[in-house]
Every structure is written in structure tokens, then in C-alpha cells.
Design an enzyme around this catalytic site. Structure first.
Site, PDB file in Angstrom:
ATOM      1  N   ARG A 181       1.039  -1.197   0.079  1.00 49.33           N
ATOM      2  CA  ARG A 181       0.052   0.186  -0.550  1.00 49.33           C
ATOM      3  C   ARG A 181       0.901   0.890   0.024  1.00 49.33           C
ATOM      4  O   ARG A 181       0.305   2.352   0.117  1.00 49.33           O
ATOM      5  CB  ARG A 181      -1.060   0.006   0.685  1.00 49.33           C
ATOM      6  CG  ARG A 181      -2.999  -1.080   1.076  1.00 49.33           C
ATOM      7  CD  ARG A 181      -3.638  -0.607   2.283  1.00 49.33           C
ATOM      8  NE  ARG A 181      -3.447  -1.137   2.761  1.00 49.33           N
ATOM      9  CZ  ARG A 181      -2.458  -1.424   4.251  1.00 49.33           C
ATOM     10  NH1 ARG A 181      -2.252   0.633   4.194  1.00 49.33           N
ATOM     11  NH2 ARG A 181      -2.464  -1.070   4.968  1.00 49.33           N
ATOM     12  N   ASP A 207     -12.376  15.796 -15.280  1.00 49.88           N
ATOM     13  CA  ASP A 207     -12.042  14.358 -15.098  1.00 49.88           C
ATOM     14  C   ASP A 207     -12.360  14.416 -16.496  1.00 49.88           C
ATOM     15  O   ASP A 207     -13.050  14.858 -17.082  1.00 49.88           O
ATOM     16  CB  ASP A 207     -13.740  14.074 -14.980  1.00 49.88           C
ATOM     17  CG  ASP A 207     -13.403  12.470 -15.314  1.00 49.88           C
ATOM     18  OD1 ASP A 207     -12.865  12.340 -16.076  1.00 49.88           O
ATOM     19  OD2 ASP A 207     -14.689  11.671 -15.008  1.00 49.88           O
ATOM     20  N   TYR A 219     -20.404  11.688 -15.449  1.00 55.41           N
ATOM     21  CA  TYR A 219     -20.077  10.245 -15.821  1.00 55.41           C
ATOM     22  C   TYR A 219     -21.731   9.941 -14.495  1.00 55.41           C
ATOM     23  O   TYR A 219     -21.034  10.760 -13.227  1.00 55.41           O
ATOM     24  CB  TYR A 219     -18.614   9.919 -15.284  1.00 55.41           C
ATOM     25  CG  TYR A 219     -18.159   8.340 -14.673  1.00 55.41           C
ATOM     26  CD1 TYR A 219     -18.730   7.397 -16.453  1.00 55.41           C
ATOM     27  CD2 TYR A 219     -18.497   8.107 -13.554  1.00 55.41           C
ATOM     28  CE1 TYR A 219     -18.889   5.888 -15.809  1.00 55.41           C
ATOM     29  CE2 TYR A 219     -17.711   6.703 -13.339  1.00 55.41           C
ATOM     30  CZ  TYR A 219     -18.450   5.911 -14.610  1.00 55.41           C
ATOM     31  OH  TYR A 219     -17.645   4.484 -14.302  1.00 55.41           O
ATOM     32  N   LYS A 223     -10.425   3.888 -19.690  1.00 55.59           N
ATOM     33  CA  LYS A 223     -10.822   3.828 -20.924  1.00 55.59           C
ATOM     34  C   LYS A 223      -9.214   3.700 -21.215  1.00 55.59           C
ATOM     35  O   LYS A 223      -9.034   3.190 -22.088  1.00 55.59           O
ATOM     36  CB  LYS A 223     -11.170   5.255 -20.957  1.00 55.59           C
ATOM     37  CG  LYS A 223     -12.555   5.165 -19.769  1.00 55.59           C
ATOM     38  CD  LYS A 223     -13.551   3.915 -20.231  1.00 55.59           C
ATOM     39  CE  LYS A 223     -14.589   3.709 -18.539  1.00 55.59           C
ATOM     40  NZ  LYS A 223     -15.153   5.003 -17.392  1.00 55.59           N
TER      41      LYS A 223
HETATM   42  C1  LIG Z   1     -14.943   4.604 -16.621  1.00 60.42           C
HETATM   43  C2  LIG Z   1     -15.034   6.494 -15.741  1.00 60.42           C
HETATM   44  C3  LIG Z   1     -14.643   6.639 -14.907  1.00 60.42           C
HETATM   45  C4  LIG Z   1     -15.191   5.973 -13.498  1.00 60.42           C
HETATM   46  O1  LIG Z   1     -14.081   4.981 -13.672  1.00 60.42           O
HETATM   47  P1  LIG Z   1     -13.667   3.365 -12.996  1.00 60.42           P
HETATM   48  O2  LIG Z   1     -12.485   2.585 -13.725  1.00 60.42           O
HETATM   49  O3  LIG Z   1     -14.843   2.515 -13.939  1.00 60.42           O
HETATM   50  O4  LIG Z   1     -14.418   3.724 -11.638  1.00 60.42           O
HETATM   51  C5  LIG Z   1     -15.134   8.120 -14.023  1.00 60.42           C
HETATM   52  N1  LIG Z   1     -15.373   8.911 -14.780  1.00 60.42           N
HETATM   53  C6  LIG Z   1     -15.642   8.815 -16.382  1.00 60.42           C
HETATM   54  C7  LIG Z   1     -15.408   9.731 -17.431  1.00 60.42           C
HETATM   55  C8  LIG Z   1     -15.216   7.417 -16.894  1.00 60.42           C
HETATM   56  O5  LIG Z   1     -15.588   6.943 -18.377  1.00 60.42           O
END
Ligand SMILES: *Cc1c(COP(=O)(O)O)cnc(C)c1O
Length: 361
Positions: A48, A170, A99, A195
Site C-alpha cells: 500500500r 475529469d 459520468y 478507458k
Molecule cells: C469510467 C469513468 C469513470 C470511472 O472509472 P472506473 O475506472 O470505471 O472506476 C469516471 N469518469 C469517467 C468520465 C468515466 O468514463
């Protein structure tokens, strides 16, 4: 390599950073270090605390975002880490659109009284500015999921800074190749590394990036403490796969974006399409169909090449009607279909999408 990182172009940073120092006979790639504990006496004692595979990925993404990165176990772990900076009852300014995991977490925590939520249309800069007084954090997506709306990031970041509000952006949809929020005035950049960064629908990962100055490092230390204390850590294998995926991000995104431009143009001419939502860059887009939600859902079920699934940012093209989820806000039209355009041949993609859209006619 790290010392020259800033002089390299992003496409080179993707390939060259996060590697071991060059030693004769040494390995070329980053190490995949699978250990939960370390021999006593070093900087790290337990998994960790840190892991060399995370560090390699953090070096690469930090340089791309022109800051310093922190790798976590999921994008949602990154969201939770950023929210952990709030005092109890702290005030968050955010869009109603975004999201779904993030908007749901904000709404649920507000309902519990853990935070106060001020919901504003983030495409309306004046409305955001008016909501900042006494706030703690401003949360932004630009483009927003799934409406693909843009916010005036430099203006909003400057207003937030003047009001003493921490801006969290984000950047999952744009990727650091299309937008670098720290250079636009943001305090914290967030990615779902699941992603575009990893890019192959096989990894769950989150990233935070902060500025490489005193205030940024103070934020990063608190975020790293959260990661450590709750164990919101990335598996070393996931970090390694994400770094492997990151190597090709520039070519994947260029190809997917070129495909997305063609798809957006052709969608606009199809009689089954009422509106196309494409911000002009990146490989995410959305469109509204004619007819109702059930018929839009049938379009998603009628593709053979486009993968009917949630998520985005992978090499394969994905299609989804967002209102199939009851928690997606009603501001999102029933007939809105989100596309994550992949790297396949664009003529194959269009042929498949067009035959699915023809079910509307
Ligand atoms: C998928 C996504 C998240 C969350 O991420 P995870 O890796 O699924 O926990 C947050 N913001 C956006 C824009 C996303 O597409």
C-alpha cells in the site's frame, strides 16, 4: 529519461517514459513487480506504500499532464480520493450531467448530509461563478458524459482559484493528448485509466494528477495518504497493462478520432438521426435518433461490429443508449446513443451502423 521529459513531444513521452535506466543487459520495458511486502530498510515497506510498476506509469502520465500523477485502483477510487479532501458538509459545485458513477456518488453523499451539492449548468460560466462563493470544490467534465457539452475551463478555473475553490476536472474523454487541465488552471485532474489510457477493455484503473508546485504536492500527499489508508491501490498487473496500453495512445486516438469525424459527418445526413453531438475533437460522440427510446435501443441491439456494451476508450467501437440506466438523469434524451469510436476500418464501421440505423426508417 525523466529529466528530459518536458522537452519531449507527447507522442514520444508516451513511448519513452516509465522505463528502467539503460544498463547493459537490462530489460527494455518497465518492471512488473508482484510483491506485497519488501525487505526492511527501504523507502517502501508494504504494497500500500508504493510499487515500482505504479511509479513507471505515474512518471509517464505525470509528464503528459504536465504535473505529478498518482495511480489508483479505479477511476471511482480517484473520485473518492478527491472527495476525501472535503471537510464534513463541504460544498461541491457540479453539473447535473456527467459520468454516472460520479454524479450518483455526489447525490448520495449529499442526501446523507456528508456534503452540500450545488448543481449548475457548467456550460453557463456565469451560473458557475455565481455558485462558487463559500464552495470547497468545483467538479467539471468537458466534454460531459454523455451530452458532449463543453465548459470554459480557463475562465472557470480562474474564478474557482480566486474564490479559494479546488477545481477537479475529469479528463477521461479528452485524454492528456487533447486537453491538459493543469495548464488551464485546474488543481486536480482525474482519469478513469480503464478507458483510453489502458485502451483495451481489460483493466480497471484510476489516475489523479496534481501540479508540480508546493500547493500541488500538498494535495498529492493527501490523495496518496487516502490511497494508502483505504487500500485504493492499483494491482501491479493492471498498472503494467495500462502502461503497455499507454505506449500506443497517440496512434490509437489519432485513428479513432479520424474515424469519429467521418462517422459524425455521415450521421448528420442519415434520416434516422435528429441531432449529432460531437465537440470536434476526440473519439467520443453522441447522437439523438428519431422515434422513441425503445427504437433507439433496437439500433444498439442491431449492430454486429459495434459492441453493444457500456464503457469506452477501447480499440473496439462501442455503442450504448444511456437512458437504459434508471439513474441517468432525465436531461439526457431517451433517444440519445453514445458512441466510443474505435480503430477499425471506418467503412466497415459506417456500413454496420447505417444498417442498424435503417431499422428506424
Ligand atoms: C469510467 C469513468 C469513470 C470511472 O472509472 P472506473 O475506472 O470505471 O472506476 C469516471 N469518469 C469517467 C468520465 C468515466 O468514463
Amino acid at each position: 529519461m525523466a529529466d528530459q521529459a518536458e522537452s519531449l513531444a507527447p507522442a514520444t513521452q508516451l513511448v519513452a517514459l516509465g522505463r528502467e535506466p539503460r544498463t547493459p543487459g537490462g530489460q527494455v520495458g518497465a518492471p512488473l513487480v508482484l510483491t506485497s511486502t519488501y525487505h526492511a530498510g527501504g523507502a517502501e515497506g508494504y504494497i500500500r506504500d508504493g510499487n515500482p510498476t505504479w511509479t513507471a506509469l505515474e512518471e509517464a502520465i505525470g509528464a503528459l499532464e504536465e504535473g505529478e500523477a498518482l495511480v489508483l485502483g479505479a477511476g471511482m477510487a480517484a473520485v473518492a480520493a478527491a472527495l476525501s479532501l472535503l471537510p464534513h458538509g463541504g460544498v461541491v459545485v457540479a453539473s447535473p450531467i456527467g459520468y454516472m458513477g460520479t454524479t450518483t456518488m455526489l447525490r448520495e453523499r449529499a442526501a446523507e448530509g456528508a456534503l452540500e451539492l450545488r448543481i449548475v449548468d457548467t456550460t453557463d460560466a456565469e451560473a458557475v461563478e455565481a455558485a462558487l462563493d463559500g464552495a470547497d470544490q468545483l467538479w467539471l467534465e468537458s466534454p460531459t458524459n454523455p451530452m458532449m457539452e463543453l465548459a470554459d475551463l480557463p475562465r472557470l478555473c480562474a474564478a474557482a482559484r480566486a474564490a479559494g475553490v479546488v477545481t477537479v476536472i475529469d479528463n477521461t474523454f479528452a485524454t492528456p493528448l487533447r486537453q491538459r487541465p493543469l495548464t488551464l488552471g485546474a488543481d486536480i485532474v482525474l482519469h478513469s485509466g480503464t478507458k483510453y489510457i489502458a485502451g483495451h477493455s481489460d483493466v480497471l484503473l484510476g489516475v489523479l494528477a496534481t501540479r508540480a508546485d508546493e500547493a500541488g504536492r500538498a494535495l498529492r500527499a493527501r490523495l496518496a495518504k487516502y490511497r494508502h489508508d483505504v487500500g485504493a491501490v492499483a494491482g501491479p498487473m493492471e498498472a503494467w497493462l495500462a502502461l503497455r496500453g499507454l505506449r500506443t495512445l497517440a496512434v490509437r486516438l489519432d485513428r479513432a478520432e479520424a474515424n469519429a469525424r467521418v462517422i459524425a459527418e455521415r450521421l448528420a445526413t442519415h434520416a434516422g438521426v435528429a441531432r449529432v453531438r460531437y465537440p470536434g475533437s476526440g473519439a467520443m460522440l453522441a447522437f439523438d435518433t428519431v422515434g422513441d427510446g425503445a427504437r433507439a435501443e433496437r439500433v444498439c441491439e442491431s449492430t454486429r461490429l459495434w459492441v453493444h456494451s457500456t464503457s469506452l476508450g477501447a480499440v473496439e467501437s462501442q455503442i450504448e443508449r444511456r437512458r437504459r440506466y434508471v439513474t441517468e438523469p432525465e436531461l439526457v434524451p431517451e433517444t440519445l446513443i453514445r458512441l466510443s469510436v474505435g480503430i477499425e476500418d471506418v467503412e466497415d464501421l459506417w456500413r454496420d451502423l447505417a444498417q442498424a440505423l435503417d431499422t428506424l426508417l
